[in-house]
Design a protein around this motif. Structure first.
Motif, short mmCIF file in Angstrom:
data_model
loop_
_atom_site.label_atom_id
_atom_site.label_comp_id
_atom_site.label_asym_id
_atom_site.label_seq_id
_atom_site.Cartn_x
_atom_site.Cartn_y
_atom_site.Cartn_z
N TYR A 294 27.98 -6.68 3.46
CA TYR A 294 28.44 -7.16 4.77
C TYR A 294 27.82 -8.52 5.10
CZ TYR A 294 29.14 -6.84 9.89
OH TYR A 294 29.48 -7.06 11.20
N CYS A 295 26.51 -8.59 4.97
CA CYS A 295 25.82 -9.83 5.33
C CYS A 295 26.23 -10.97 4.40
CB CYS A 295 24.30 -9.61 5.27
SG CYS A 295 23.39 -10.97 6.01
N HIS B 187 24.40 -4.58 2.61
CA HIS B 187 24.05 -5.87 2.00
C HIS B 187 25.31 -6.73 1.80
CE1 HIS B 187 21.14 -2.82 0.25
NE2 HIS B 187 20.38 -3.55 1.04
N GLY C 21 24.73 -6.58 13.27
CA GLY C 21 24.44 -5.16 13.52
C GLY C 21 24.39 -4.35 12.23
N TRP C 22 24.21 -3.07 12.40
CA TRP C 22 24.10 -2.16 11.26
C TRP C 22 25.28 -1.24 11.15
CZ3 TRP C 22 19.71 0.38 8.35
CH2 TRP C 22 18.94 -0.62 7.74
N TRP C 23 25.64 -0.94 9.91
CA TRP C 23 26.71 0.03 9.63
C TRP C 23 26.11 1.42 9.45
CZ3 TRP C 23 31.84 -0.84 9.81
CH2 TRP C 23 32.27 -2.15 9.76
N ASP D 174 14.31 -10.63 -3.35
CA ASP D 174 12.92 -10.52 -2.91
C ASP D 174 12.27 -9.54 -3.89
OD1 ASP D 174 10.59 -10.17 -1.50
OD2 ASP D 174 11.54 -9.56 0.37
N PRO E 37 19.74 -12.84 3.58
CA PRO E 37 18.38 -12.38 3.31
C PRO E 37 18.13 -12.40 1.80
CG PRO E 37 19.57 -10.78 4.67
CD PRO E 37 20.58 -11.77 4.17
N ALA E 38 16.86 -12.36 1.44
CA ALA E 38 16.50 -12.16 0.03
C ALA E 38 16.45 -10.64 -0.15
CB ALA E 38 15.14 -12.78 -0.26
N TYR E 39 17.39 -10.11 -0.90
CA TYR E 39 17.49 -8.64 -1.00
C TYR E 39 16.43 -8.08 -1.93
CZ TYR E 39 21.93 -9.60 1.24
OH TYR E 39 22.89 -10.03 2.13
N ASN F 149 11.46 -18.45 0.49
CA ASN F 149 12.59 -18.70 -0.43
C ASN F 149 13.59 -19.67 0.17
OD1 ASN F 149 15.58 -17.57 -0.12
ND2 ASN F 149 14.27 -16.25 1.10
N TYR F 150 13.71 -19.64 1.50
CA TYR F 150 14.69 -20.52 2.14
C TYR F 150 14.33 -21.98 1.91
CZ TYR F 150 15.79 -16.20 4.72
OH TYR F 150 16.13 -14.91 5.06
N ILE G 40 15.39 -7.11 10.64
CA ILE G 40 14.41 -8.08 10.17
C ILE G 40 14.44 -9.35 11.02
CG2 ILE G 40 14.28 -7.17 7.81
CD1 ILE G 40 16.17 -9.38 6.90
N HIS H 194 12.11 -13.26 11.32
CA HIS H 194 12.79 -14.56 11.24
C HIS H 194 12.68 -15.41 12.50
CE1 HIS H 194 14.55 -12.75 7.65
NE2 HIS H 194 14.89 -13.96 7.29
N ILE I 244 21.11 -12.57 8.92
CA ILE I 244 20.28 -11.42 8.55
C ILE I 244 20.71 -10.21 9.39
CG2 ILE I 244 18.17 -12.65 7.88
CD1 ILE I 244 17.23 -12.07 10.81
N GLY I 245 20.20 -9.04 9.05
CA GLY I 245 20.46 -7.86 9.86
C GLY I 245 19.41 -7.75 10.97
N1 MSP Z 1 13.67 -8.34 1.50
C1 MSP Z 1 13.93 -8.24 2.87
C2 MSP Z 1 14.48 -9.52 3.45
C3 MSP Z 1 13.64 -10.74 3.23
S1 MSP Z 1 14.42 -12.16 3.84
C4 MSP Z 1 13.30 -13.36 3.64
C5 MSP Z 1 14.93 -7.12 3.13
N2 MSP Z 1 15.75 -6.83 2.10
S2 MSP Z 1 16.86 -5.68 2.08
O1 MSP Z 1 17.30 -5.57 0.70
O2 MSP Z 1 16.37 -4.51 2.69
O3 MSP Z 1 18.10 -6.23 2.86
C6 MSP Z 1 18.14 -6.18 4.23
C7 MSP Z 1 19.45 -6.71 4.75
O4 MSP Z 1 20.55 -5.96 4.23
C8 MSP Z 1 19.59 -6.55 6.24
O5 MSP Z 1 18.94 -7.57 6.95
C9 MSP Z 1 21.08 -6.56 6.42
O6 MSP Z 1 21.58 -7.87 6.34
C10 MSP Z 1 21.54 -5.78 5.22
N3 MSP Z 1 21.63 -4.35 5.51
C11 MSP Z 1 20.95 -3.34 4.92
N4 MSP Z 1 21.42 -2.15 5.41
C12 MSP Z 1 22.38 -2.39 6.33
C13 MSP Z 1 23.29 -1.59 7.06
N5 MSP Z 1 23.25 -0.28 7.03
N6 MSP Z 1 24.22 -2.21 7.80
C14 MSP Z 1 24.34 -3.58 7.83
N7 MSP Z 1 23.51 -4.34 7.16
C15 MSP Z 1 22.44 -3.80 6.51
O7 MSP Z 1 14.96 -6.61 4.20
#
Ligand code: MSP
Length: 508
Positions: free
Chosen positions: A26-27, A24, A289-291, A52, A12-14, A233-234, A262, A266, A258-259
């Motif tokens: 993890y992904c 983050h 999944g989520w942690w 992002d 993902p774009a963080y 961005n992709y 979101i 996608h 991605i998580g």
């Molecule tokens: N900016 C958007 C994504 C845009 S992509 C075109 C966004 N950014 S984010 O900074 O919130 O990052 C989200 C991503 O971080 C999740 O999709 C996931 O991959 C990861 N995670 C964030 N918290 C998480 C957990 N607690 N557990 C696992 N992954 C998680 O959303």
């Protein structure tokens, strides 16, 4: 490199409102493992990660800190790059949504869709969640809180441009049906199909109240909705409208990682945008999944946000990378605890893997002066087990089931330890039994194969193991074909070193 042998994958774009945490990491580590495996498998890889940087969330966060949004973004980007370096992330491109190459692509697409009539002007009236940067359908909201994150919603009424998402309903459904590999893991499919089958409304893609964003090219009082902007961005990182050759080689992307939170953006909005532009849709969107942390959702207010750099510093970067994918099957939710990490370290890394290498090299020194003996070439059950597992591992890696790949690698490790116990080389040595040569050859060869397969998860550990095995070719020159049985050469001299994973007790 063979044509068609290319693999493009993305994280993902963080957001840049805050620093990265283990979710983050993890992904991005997952993407790194897959990228490393693909390179090992001989593919030419484009591994993209991003930030992002636009939208209300960043605008608000910067304001709270008394900074300009771009100043905040610059700081976080510099920090993120250090984190990725620490975690040994081998990305090929890091794209920021504030870069020119990206802004140009977004403007182009917004214009093109407006001209085509797929973007039109209207009035948005409804609810908005700033932390998620989402417009909420009022019928799906109970009270005044976001159905996804539970936080308070804002009421909005503003002029807005809309994207005709509803127009692509049938095309999406047909696409899902014809491309069963698009949504992974498959457990996420049904919910998404239901959403599309339900009321799929056109989506607002501009804001007038948000200043920090890419202005709508033909109506500058609007800025482009941050999700519309960020998804692109992709494309921009893959060369869309800035590097035609790269674009033709790497688009469509093979994998968006991605998580789960979101996933909707996608697998619904994004392919619809691509359909509208007449562009190809990526092969797979994998929603992991989520942690949680010790049973709780991670949050700043709870003070339980886990810093990946601290984990890597305390336990070692490879141990952290190993743990994340060993503890929980890739794709489902999991719970993080340092205690669980220490337990796995001691049992699986120190005892099983570390000890396997150590005891084998010790025996080779003792029985053969550190030289790998000549085997008789006969095929036994142990070798068959490894050959079967190797095929399974390649299959798991190929399907992005990296948790299963790691579990299978660790099955070889346990199998090798059991093989040592059952064949008891120390007895064979005493009895001067000719079988000893075969046994020692087989174990050493098993370790070589384990080292290669575990390399995407633990690159530094694999290098150390390789060095101790004494193989003169560089591990970085190896390919997946080298995992075939028989690579270790009799007469080769091993190079026993310090234990890979000294026993740890962080309380001492
Ligand atoms: N900016 C958007 C994504 C845009 S992509 C075109 C966004 N950014 S984010 O900074 O919130 O990052 C989200 C991503 O971080 C999740 O999709 C996931 O991959 C990861 N995670 C964030 N918290 C998480 C957990 N607690 N557990 C696992 N992954 C998680 O959303």
């Amino acid at each position: 490199m063979m044509a068609g042998n290319r693999f493009c994958l993305t994280t993902p774009a963080y957001y840049v409102n805050d620093v990265l945490h283990i979710g983050h990491a993890y992904c991005t580590i997952a993407a790194d493992i897959i990228a490393r495996y693909r390179r090992f498998a001989g593919e030419e890889v484009l591994f993209i990660t991003a930030t992002d940087e636009h939208g209300q969330k960043i605008e608000d966060a910067a304001k709270d800190l008394g900074l300009e949004p771009l100043e905040l973004a610059d700081r976080i980007v510099a920090h993120n790059k250090r984190v990725w370096e620490k975690l040994n992330i081998s990305y090929d491109d890091f794209i920021r949504t504030t870069e020119d190459r990206h802004i140009k692509a977004v403007e182009y697409i917004f214009n093109a869709l407006y001209e085509k009539g797929d973007i039109y002007k209207g009035m948005y009236e409804g609810l908005y969640c700033t932390p998620c940067e989402t417009f909420c359908v009022e019928s799906q909201v109970d009270g005044n809180n976001c159905p996804d994150c539970g936080r308070e919603l804002k009421k909005l009424k503003e002029e807005s441009y809309f994207f005709k998402l509803s127009k692509y309903r049938e095309q999406l459904l047909t696409y899902y049906e014809k491309n069963p590999g698009f949504m992974k893991p498959s457990s996420r499919r049904a919910e998404m199909i239901n959403i599309v089958k339900g009321e799929l409304k056109d989506i607002s893609v501009s804001r007038t109240a948000v200043k920090w964003g890419i202005p709508v090219p033909f109506d500058k009082k609007h800025t482009i909705y941050v999700w519309f902007d960020a998804l692109i961005n992709y494309l921009s990182a893959a060369g869309y409208r800035n590097d035609a050759e790269k674009y033709s080689e790497f688009w469509p992307a093979n994998l968006h990682l991605i998580g789960k939170e979101i996933y909707k953006f996608h697998v619904i909005l994004w392919p619809a945008m691509l359909f509208a532009m007449g562009l190809e849709v990526p092969e797979t969107v994998f929603g992991h999944g989520w942690w949680t942390v010790e049973g709780e959702k991670m949050s700043k207010s709870k003070g339980n946000v886990v810093d990946p750099v601290k984990m890597a510093d305390t336990y070692g970067v490879d141990v952290f990378r190993y743990f994340l994918f060993r503890e929980v099957p890739f794709g489902v939710d999991g719970d993080f605890s340092e205690k669980a990490m220490v337990t796995r370290y001691n049992t699986e890394l120190a005892n099983d893997l570390g000890n396997l290498l150590n005891r084998t090299l010790t025996m080779l020194e003792k029985y053969y002066d550190g030289e790998v003996p000549q085997d008789s070439g006969s095929k036994d059950e142990f070798r068959e087990m490894i050959e079967k597992s190797s095929e399974a591992i390649k299959g798991f890696y190929g399907r992005h089931e990296i948790g299963s790949a790691l579990a299978e690698i660790m099955k070889i490790v346990s199998g090798a330890n059991r093989y040592i116990e059952s064949s008891a080389p120390w007895k064979l040595a005493k009895e001067n039994d000719g079988k000893l040569k075969d046994v020692m050859y087989n174990i050493t060869e098993a370790i070589r194969i384990i080292t290669l397969f575990i390399m995407p998860f633990m690159p530094r550990t694999a290098e150390k193991m390789w060095e101790q095995l004494g193989i003169t070719e560089k591990i970085s020159d190896m390919t997946v074909d080298d995992t075939a049985w028989g690579g270790i050469k009799p007469g080769m001299k091993v190079n026993k070193g310090a234990p890979l994973f000294p026993r740890s007790d962080p309380n001492q």
